[in-house]
Design a protein around this motif. Structure first.
Motif, PDB file in Angstrom:
ATOM      1  N   UNK A  62     -10.775 -10.631  21.357  1.00  8.86           N
ATOM      2  CA  UNK A  62     -10.564 -11.253  20.055  1.00  8.86           C
ATOM      3  C   UNK A  62     -11.503 -10.681  19.003  1.00  8.86           C
ATOM      4  N   UNK A  63     -12.744 -10.420  19.366  1.00  7.97           N
ATOM      5  CA  UNK A  63     -13.696  -9.848  18.403  1.00  7.97           C
ATOM      6  C   UNK A  63     -13.243  -8.474  17.925  1.00  7.97           C
ATOM      7  N   UNK A  64     -12.721  -7.670  18.850  1.00  2.87           N
ATOM      8  CA  UNK A  64     -12.235  -6.343  18.448  1.00  2.87           C
ATOM      9  C   UNK A  64     -11.057  -6.460  17.488  1.00  2.87           C
ATOM     10  N   UNK A  65     -10.141  -7.370  17.775  1.00  2.00           N
ATOM     11  CA  UNK A  65      -8.985  -7.543  16.896  1.00  2.00           C
ATOM     12  C   UNK A  65      -9.407  -8.075  15.523  1.00  2.00           C
ATOM     13  N   UNK A  66     -10.334  -9.029  15.507  1.00  2.00           N
ATOM     14  CA  UNK A  66     -10.778  -9.591  14.229  1.00  2.00           C
ATOM     15  C   UNK A  66     -11.562  -8.565  13.416  1.00  2.00           C
ATOM     16  N   UNK A  67     -12.287  -7.700  14.105  1.00  2.00           N
ATOM     17  CA  UNK A  67     -13.002  -6.637  13.385  1.00  2.00           C
ATOM     18  C   UNK A  67     -12.021  -5.693  12.704  1.00  2.00           C
ATOM     19  N   UNK A  68     -10.954  -5.340  13.412  1.00  2.00           N
ATOM     20  CA  UNK A  68      -9.923  -4.492  12.814  1.00  2.00           C
ATOM     21  C   UNK A  68      -9.243  -5.215  11.652  1.00  2.00           C
ATOM     22  N   UNK A  69      -9.000  -6.512  11.825  1.00  2.00           N
ATOM     23  CA  UNK A  69      -8.369  -7.293  10.750  1.00  2.00           C
ATOM     24  C   UNK A  69      -9.267  -7.346   9.520  1.00  2.00           C
ATOM     25  N   UNK A  70     -10.574  -7.517   9.723  1.00  2.00           N
ATOM     26  CA  UNK A  70     -11.510  -7.571   8.601  1.00  2.00           C
ATOM     27  C   UNK A  70     -11.500  -6.253   7.813  1.00  2.00           C
ATOM     28  N   UNK A  71     -11.535  -5.144   8.536  1.00  2.00           N
ATOM     29  CA  UNK A  71     -11.513  -3.849   7.860  1.00  2.00           C
ATOM     30  C   UNK A  71     -10.218  -3.653   7.085  1.00  2.00           C
ATOM     31  N   UNK A  72      -9.099  -4.060   7.705  1.00  2.00           N
ATOM     32  CA  UNK A  72      -7.811  -3.896   7.032  1.00  2.00           C
ATOM     33  C   UNK A  72      -7.757  -4.731   5.755  1.00  2.00           C
ATOM     34  N   UNK A  73      -8.235  -5.969   5.825  1.00  2.00           N
ATOM     35  CA  UNK A  73      -8.195  -6.840   4.639  1.00  2.00           C
ATOM     36  C   UNK A  73      -9.043  -6.276   3.507  1.00  2.00           C
ATOM     37  N   UNK A  74     -10.246  -5.843   3.829  1.00  2.00           N
ATOM     38  CA  UNK A  74     -11.151  -5.352   2.784  1.00  2.00           C
ATOM     39  C   UNK A  74     -10.681  -4.027   2.196  1.00  2.00           C
ATOM     40  N   UNK A  75     -10.005  -3.210   3.012  1.00  2.00           N
ATOM     41  CA  UNK A  75      -9.586  -1.898   2.528  1.00  2.00           C
ATOM     42  C   UNK A  75      -8.225  -1.920   1.845  1.00  2.00           C
ATOM     43  N   UNK A  76      -7.378  -2.864   2.212  1.00  2.00           N
ATOM     44  CA  UNK A  76      -6.010  -2.852   1.694  1.00  2.00           C
ATOM     45  C   UNK A  76      -5.648  -4.126   0.936  1.00  2.00           C
ATOM     46  N   UNK A  77      -5.898  -5.280   1.553  1.00  2.00           N
ATOM     47  CA  UNK A  77      -5.486  -6.532   0.900  1.00  2.00           C
ATOM     48  C   UNK A  77      -6.333  -6.844  -0.337  1.00  2.00           C
ATOM     49  N   UNK A  78      -7.615  -6.507  -0.289  1.00  2.00           N
ATOM     50  CA  UNK A  78      -8.513  -6.808  -1.412  1.00  2.00           C
ATOM     51  C   UNK A  78      -8.957  -5.540  -2.122  1.00  2.00           C
ATOM     52  N   UNK A  79      -8.114  -4.552  -2.099  1.00  2.34           N
ATOM     53  CA  UNK A  79      -8.403  -3.306  -2.808  1.00  2.34           C
ATOM     54  C   UNK A  79      -7.522  -3.229  -4.053  1.00  2.34           C
ATOM     55  N   UNK A  80      -8.158  -3.041  -5.179  1.00  4.27           N
ATOM     56  CA  UNK A  80      -7.422  -2.984  -6.445  1.00  4.27           C
ATOM     57  C   UNK A  80      -6.806  -1.599  -6.591  1.00  4.27           C
ATOM     58  N   UNK A  81      -5.519  -1.506  -6.890  1.00  5.96           N
ATOM     59  CA  UNK A  81      -4.896  -0.182  -7.040  1.00  5.96           C
ATOM     60  C   UNK A  81      -5.462   0.593  -8.227  1.00  5.96           C
ATOM     61  N   UNK A  82      -5.332   1.887  -8.154  1.00  3.60           N
ATOM     62  CA  UNK A  82      -5.830   2.735  -9.227  1.00  3.60           C
ATOM     63  C   UNK A  82      -5.055   2.464 -10.528  1.00  3.60           C
ATOM     64  N   UNK A  83      -5.790   2.515 -11.613  1.00  2.00           N
ATOM     65  CA  UNK A  83      -5.168   2.266 -12.915  1.00  2.00           C
ATOM     66  C   UNK A  83      -5.083   0.810 -13.295  1.00  2.00           C
ATOM     67  N   UNK A  84      -5.583  -0.080 -12.435  1.00  2.68           N
ATOM     68  CA  UNK A  84      -5.541  -1.506 -12.763  1.00  2.68           C
ATOM     69  C   UNK A  84      -6.576  -1.804 -13.845  1.00  2.68           C
ATOM     70  N   UNK A  85      -6.174  -2.632 -14.777  1.00  2.65           N
ATOM     71  CA  UNK A  85      -7.084  -3.014 -15.866  1.00  2.65           C
ATOM     72  C   UNK A  85      -6.982  -4.513 -16.088  1.00  2.65           C
ATOM     73  N   UNK A  86      -8.073  -5.087 -16.476  1.00  3.99           N
ATOM     74  CA  UNK A  86      -8.115  -6.515 -16.759  1.00  3.99           C
ATOM     75  C   UNK A  86      -7.392  -6.813 -18.063  1.00  3.99           C
ATOM     76  N   UNK A  87      -6.854  -8.024 -18.215  1.00 12.02           N
ATOM     77  CA  UNK A  87      -6.181  -8.368 -19.483  1.00 12.02           C
ATOM     78  C   UNK A  87      -7.133  -8.228 -20.672  1.00 12.02           C
ATOM     79  N   UNK A  88      -6.574  -7.798 -21.776  1.00 15.99           N
ATOM     80  CA  UNK A  88      -7.378  -7.631 -22.985  1.00 15.99           C
ATOM     81  C   UNK A  88      -7.763  -8.994 -23.553  1.00 15.99           C
TER      82      UNK A  88
END
Length: 244
Positions: free
Chosen positions: A73-99
């Motif tokens: 379970x620890x190995x799976x959760x470690x992989x899940x953590x990396x995936x979330x931080x790299x993909x789910x919580x990664x802002x795409x290029x060119x993203x800008x905050x509202x003016x």
């Protein structure tokens, strides 16, 4: 993700992805602890190990199982953590905050409208897929039932054919056996008759030699012609046996 543009954007929105991941990991640990505590309690009640020497063995066994599950379970959760931080919580290029000129309310309303439309479209697509799968499943069940009925009928037919062949073979062997007995009986009778005639012929020849010593030799061989004729009858019976 630390020190990246994504982290700065999430912090500006008062969001902390790492904190979210840590809370999920802590929740999983709590669930695992509760599950194994319940498992140990139930196992102890069923095996009645409280206050006995087996209680320690039970704890060791459950601890061994937990360590195995915890490691995977620890190995799976470690992989899940990396995936979330790299993909789910990664802002795409060119993203800008509202003016600043855009009010947060207008921006959130437009996002809510778009998200609702997309969600409805996804739900409709999912309903269509479920309907299609249900129809295919019903069709497969009907085909499976037809195949099962055909299999049952085929097995019954094969059983009937095997039974008929078995009866046919039994009757055929019985008939051949009876025919062989009949032929053997006839052949024995014929051979006894031939043996009797042969003995009579030999006695007749001996008598003729005693009382007619000067008789023509061709007349003496008359018995041999009779024996040859009898051999022809014997050959006829043998041929009849071979043709069975």
């Amino acid at each position: 993700m630390e020190g990246s543009e994504s982290e700065a954007i999430f912090e500006s929105l008062n969001l902390n992805p790492q904190l979210f991941v840590n809370e999920v990991l802590n929740l999983v640990d709590d669930l695992l602890d509760g599950a194994f505590d319940f498992y140990q309690q139930e196992a102890s009640n069923l095996l009645r190990t409280d206050g006995t020497d087996r209680s320690g063995d039970l704890k060791k066994g459950i601890g061994y199982i937990r360590n195995m599950i915890q490691g995977v379970l620890d190995k799976r959760l470690e992989m899940w953590e990396k995936y979330c931080l790299r993909h789910c919580f990664s802002v795409p290029e060119g993203f800008s905050m509202p003016k600043a000129s855009e009010t947060p309310g207008d921006s959130s309303k437009s996002k809510d409208v778009l998200s609702d439309v997309e969600l409805d479209a996804q739900l409709d697509s999912l309903r269509d897929k479920l309907t299609s799968v249900a129809g295919e499943s019903a069709e497969l069940n009907r085909e499976l039932q037809v195949l099962e009925r055909q299999s049952v009928l085929s097995n019954q037919c094969n059983g009937s054919v095997d039974e008929a062949l078995q009866l046919y073979e039994q009757n055929k062997v019985h008939d051949m056996f009876q025919e062989m007995i009949k032929t053997a009986s006839e052949l024995r009778t014929k051979m006894e008759k031939m043996k009797t005639k042969r003995m009579e012929g030999i006695e007749r020849v001996k008598t003729e030699r005693i009382y007619h010593p000067n008789r023509d030799s061709s007349m003496r061989n008359h018995g041999k012609g009779l024996f040859n004729a009898e051999l022809e009858d014997l050959q006829e019976f043998l041929d009849s046996i071979k043709n069975m």
